[in-house]
Write an enzyme that holds these catalytic residues in place. Structure first.
Site, PDB file in Angstrom:
ATOM      1  CG  ASP A 107      -1.998   0.868   1.325  1.00 45.74           C
ATOM      2  OD1 ASP A 107      -1.822   2.006   0.873  1.00 45.74           O
ATOM      3  OD2 ASP A 107      -3.075   0.519   1.830  1.00 45.74           O
ATOM      4  NE  ARG A 169      -5.818 -12.099   9.273  1.00 46.91           N
ATOM      5  CZ  ARG A 169      -5.099 -10.995   9.093  1.00 46.91           C
ATOM      6  NH1 ARG A 169      -4.580 -10.725   7.911  1.00 46.91           N
ATOM      7  NH2 ARG A 169      -4.893 -10.158  10.099  1.00 46.91           N
TER       8      ARG A 169
END
Ligand code: PRP
Length: 186
Positions: A107, A169
């Site tokens: 990111d 997840r």
């Protein structure tokens, strides 16, 4: 509170099939590049574990696996801050080894930068990065990405290793959160 993801899934950005196919391609590429070498895969916890486990099954060279964990200092739990701290270090001496870092997503770039800076000091034979998702628009610090699964838009994504408040997840695809629908319930 756990919420059924169907209630807030805006779209699927990477399907299970796309993940499978791309990971086979990445595996082929890595097998070619390290054909005569032994490799140490370093997975950054926790998001990278699904990617690691699928990727390593495509690899043919002798390989070892080790893990690191990194905490980012942030104001909001979902925001990167610009600083990262190693909270779990390797058990393996990487001096002279070919090291490939395996990450689910880049990111801002601060996590990968912190890990690369630390590992470089330990004199590996080589140090490369394999990243499943590259949120390129969000980059604040340039980091080298040697193997990239997908470039994705700046949206809040989850699944296949990536969590929302530690859940989801285990989902086999990468989805986008409709933040309003998720937050409405909290
Ligand atoms: C995520 C991801 C990367 C990092 C990327 O980890 O797994 O490690 O953020 O962000 P950056 O490029 O802005 O540093 P997170 O801190 O959410 O931990 P997790 O993997 O345990 O979910």
């Amino acid at each position: 509170m756990f919420q059924d993801y169907h209630e807030f899934l805006a779209e699927i950005v990477v399907t299970e099939e796309q993940l499978k196919n791309r990971i086979i391609e990445l595996g082929d590429e890595i097998n070619r590049d390290y054909a005569d070498e032994e490799l140490l895969l370093v997975c950054i916890l926790r998001g990278g574990v699904l990617f690691l486990s699928d990727l390593m099954r495509e690899l043919a060279m002798p390989l070892r696996v080790d893990f690191m964990a990194v905490a980012s200092y942030s104001i909001g739990a979902r925001q990167s801050s610009g600083q990262a701290r190693i909270t779990l270090d390797l058990n393996t001496d990487i001096a002279g080894r070919h090291v490939l870092l395996v990450e689910d997503i880049v990111d801002s770039g601060y996590t990968l930068e912190a890990v690369l800076n630390l590992l470089k000091t330990r004199k590996p034979a080589s140090l490369k990065t394999c990243v499943l998702l590259n949120k390129a628009e969000r980059r604040e610090v340039e980091v080298p990405i040697d193997y990239c699964g997908f470039i994705i838009p700046d949206k809040f994504v989850f699944g296949y290793g990536l969590d929302i408040d530690e859940y989801y997840r285990n989902l086999p695809f990468i989805g986008v959160v409709d933040a309003e629908k998720y937050q409405l319930r909290h």
